[in-house]
Scaffold this motif. Sequence first.
Motif, PDB file in Angstrom:
ATOM      1  N   LEU A   1       0.828  -1.205   0.000  1.00  0.00           N
ATOM      2  CA  LEU A   1       0.000   0.000   0.000  1.00  0.00           C
ATOM      3  C   LEU A   1       0.864   1.257   0.000  1.00  0.00           C
ATOM      4  O   LEU A   1       0.547   2.247  -0.675  1.00  0.00           O
ATOM      5  CB  LEU A   1      -0.924   0.000   1.218  1.00  0.00           C
ATOM      6  N   ILE A   2       1.954   1.234   0.764  1.00  0.00           N
ATOM      7  CA  ILE A   2       2.823   2.411   0.844  1.00  0.00           C
ATOM      8  C   ILE A   2       3.514   2.665  -0.494  1.00  0.00           C
ATOM      9  O   ILE A   2       3.522   3.796  -1.004  1.00  0.00           O
ATOM     10  CB  ILE A   2       3.858   2.241   1.972  1.00  0.00           C
ATOM     11  N   VAL A   3       4.113   1.634  -1.078  1.00  0.00           N
ATOM     12  CA  VAL A   3       4.821   1.816  -2.350  1.00  0.00           C
ATOM     13  C   VAL A   3       3.835   2.198  -3.452  1.00  0.00           C
ATOM     14  O   VAL A   3       4.127   3.051  -4.300  1.00  0.00           O
ATOM     15  CB  VAL A   3       5.605   0.548  -2.726  1.00  0.00           C
ATOM     16  N   ARG A   4       2.664   1.591  -3.449  1.00  0.00           N
ATOM     17  CA  ARG A   4       1.621   1.948  -4.420  1.00  0.00           C
ATOM     18  C   ARG A   4       1.276   3.428  -4.310  1.00  0.00           C
ATOM     19  O   ARG A   4       1.116   4.125  -5.330  1.00  0.00           O
ATOM     20  CB  ARG A   4       0.380   1.084  -4.167  1.00  0.00           C
ATOM     21  N   ALA A   5       1.171   3.937  -3.085  1.00  0.00           N
ATOM     22  CA  ALA A   5       0.825   5.343  -2.881  1.00  0.00           C
ATOM     23  C   ALA A   5       1.975   6.265  -3.285  1.00  0.00           C
ATOM     24  O   ALA A   5       1.765   7.283  -3.953  1.00  0.00           O
ATOM     25  CB  ALA A   5       0.441   5.574  -1.423  1.00  0.00           C
ATOM     26  N   LEU A   6       3.194   5.925  -2.880  1.00  0.00           N
ATOM     27  CA  LEU A   6       4.341   6.785  -3.181  1.00  0.00           C
ATOM     28  C   LEU A   6       4.618   6.862  -4.680  1.00  0.00           C
ATOM     29  O   LEU A   6       5.028   7.906  -5.188  1.00  0.00           O
ATOM     30  CB  LEU A   6       5.583   6.282  -2.441  1.00  0.00           C
ATOM     31  N   LYS A   7       4.394   5.773  -5.382  1.00  0.00           N
ATOM     32  CA  LYS A   7       4.621   5.764  -6.830  1.00  0.00           C
ATOM     33  C   LYS A   7       3.451   6.356  -7.607  1.00  0.00           C
ATOM     34  O   LYS A   7       3.559   6.589  -8.811  1.00  0.00           O
ATOM     35  CB  LYS A   7       4.871   4.328  -7.306  1.00  0.00           C
ATOM     36  N   GLY A   8       2.341   6.603  -6.944  1.00  0.00           N
ATOM     37  CA  GLY A   8       1.184   7.163  -7.629  1.00  0.00           C
ATOM     38  C   GLY A   8       0.487   6.150  -8.513  1.00  0.00           C
ATOM     39  O   GLY A   8       0.117   6.444  -9.652  1.00  0.00           O
TER      40      GLY A   8
ATOM     41  N   TYR B   1       7.488  -8.726  -1.127  1.00  0.00           N
ATOM     42  CA  TYR B   1       8.673  -8.020  -1.629  1.00  0.00           C
ATOM     43  C   TYR B   1       8.710  -8.019  -3.153  1.00  0.00           C
ATOM     44  O   TYR B   1       9.140  -7.040  -3.770  1.00  0.00           O
ATOM     45  CB  TYR B   1       9.959  -8.627  -1.064  1.00  0.00           C
ATOM     46  N   ASP B   2       8.251  -9.094  -3.773  1.00  0.00           N
ATOM     47  CA  ASP B   2       8.157  -9.102  -5.233  1.00  0.00           C
ATOM     48  C   ASP B   2       7.221  -7.995  -5.716  1.00  0.00           C
ATOM     49  O   ASP B   2       7.497  -7.313  -6.715  1.00  0.00           O
ATOM     50  CB  ASP B   2       7.623 -10.451  -5.720  1.00  0.00           C
ATOM     51  N   ILE B   3       6.111  -7.824  -5.005  1.00  0.00           N
ATOM     52  CA  ILE B   3       5.118  -6.836  -5.425  1.00  0.00           C
ATOM     53  C   ILE B   3       5.663  -5.420  -5.299  1.00  0.00           C
ATOM     54  O   ILE B   3       5.482  -4.587  -6.202  1.00  0.00           O
ATOM     55  CB  ILE B   3       3.817  -7.001  -4.611  1.00  0.00           C
ATOM     56  N   ILE B   4       6.350  -5.111  -4.190  1.00  0.00           N
ATOM     57  CA  ILE B   4       6.848  -3.736  -4.041  1.00  0.00           C
ATOM     58  C   ILE B   4       7.988  -3.457  -5.011  1.00  0.00           C
ATOM     59  O   ILE B   4       8.147  -2.324  -5.479  1.00  0.00           O
ATOM     60  CB  ILE B   4       7.255  -3.425  -2.583  1.00  0.00           C
ATOM     61  N   GLN B   5       8.796  -4.463  -5.337  1.00  0.00           N
ATOM     62  CA  GLN B   5       9.809  -4.272  -6.380  1.00  0.00           C
ATOM     63  C   GLN B   5       9.140  -4.005  -7.727  1.00  0.00           C
ATOM     64  O   GLN B   5       9.579  -3.138  -8.491  1.00  0.00           O
ATOM     65  CB  GLN B   5      10.704  -5.510  -6.480  1.00  0.00           C
TER      66      GLN B   5
END
Length: 494
Positions: A121-128, A208-212
Amino acid sequence: MANTFLLISHLPIPARHHHVSPRMSLKQPPNPSSSLLTSITNLLWGSSLPPSLLISTVRTSWHSTWQLMMSQLAPSDSSGRYSRPTSKFRITNNTNNNNDFNLLLLHLYVGLACPWAHRTLIVRALKGLEEAVPVSIASPGLDGSWEFNPVPVPDRDIHILIPTVDNANGCRNLKQVYRLRKEGYNGRSTVPMLWDVQNKQVLCNESYDIIQFFNSGLNGLAANPGLDLSPTALKGNMEEWNRIIYPNVNNGVYRCGFAQSQEAYDTAVNQVFSTLDMIEDHLGRSRYLCGGTLTLSDICLFTTLIRFDLVYNVLFKCTKRKLLEYPNLHAYMRDIYQIPKVAETCNFTAIMDGYYKILFPLNPGSIQPVMPSGCEHEILSRPHHRESLSLAESKSIKDHGTNPNISNPSKAATRQNYKALSIQQYNSLRVAARRGNQHPVAQPLDSTVRGSNSGTKICFITISSTERKAITSKKIADRPPLHLTTDAALDPVP
């Protein structure tokens, strides 16, 4: 007939007398209505079963039941050490940079209580990627499954993520979504899970695969494609930190909470805190784990830290210290929490519900403690003063090429002996240090003490055992005053 019924209904009911063993005092003994229950009650509460035998019988029965439930909740090895199952669906290195992913319709399934899902959720938000990758938020069910039970949007915290329906497939629970695969599925239905909407496939359920993948695989769809949370120059440092953080912190707290033997717990809890000690020392010199740049490694550590005092310290028995007692770690956590969009992913009510009300083997009564003050939004929003570390650490990385401060947790240096001191204690310590021609270095805390001592300024200071003895023997009447500036920074007395 009606009058007779009224008369009978108002007659007093004879009191029943139950024999209660004098060795077991019960204010309200059971009143069973059937002969079977009466027999069981007489056996348990009557004089035929001594209290010691009753307690040992219940203890043995409960322990056997607990072990059975734990084997389903948290599989362990022969020594009682928790063994986390591996993820079945992975994104390989060969497909991670496949441009075809930008053409797929993807959907993310998460649970707000889960730290592994929180990463995504965090990486999804930060990357827009909010529009490119819609999300469905499940809630943990009483049977351990993930269910879709939407809740009304509260008047406050309106921007905080909350549970939803299944926006992609309309299923009642996550198990049904997994079973929609063309090949079917009968395994564990876990979050996070990235779903291929068009092909009805589970693309990945490894966090971790998903956030990468979110960081580098969907830049064509991202509103913030320039943000790189895994820079090439820092990959070596990130891998080293990940090898430290995952087993000893991320999974380490679960190894404490799910330990099924004392030996397994002792090993796990020592590894958790020795690693936190080492990271605390490192963060005194570095804004983030790999210098002045936020990376995926920081995101992975943050989602455990934000739950530490809230859940792990109490429910998982990580009780040696609270995170609030680590000044650098707590400021580091606040630093990341205050990054735009991160706070919106932190639903503390959902986190507490997901642990205290669901993990029955660890909390049979489902009693939920009050939220720690250090986890409140107002506290987490206080200044962290870590910006000054960025420039110096960035220069260090530029000069060395890698982070020279990374160390192995097994060889971690002993944590600096920080102690929270009141104004009076600080002055007493200062006098003791001056007598020994020593000058303690104080690091001010950027907040005030809450609770019974609300409003009292405190600081964290490094003290030795000699100084500690001096401070305890010093009379209060001899303590000189401490001058504090308006911004709560220490102004040492000449």
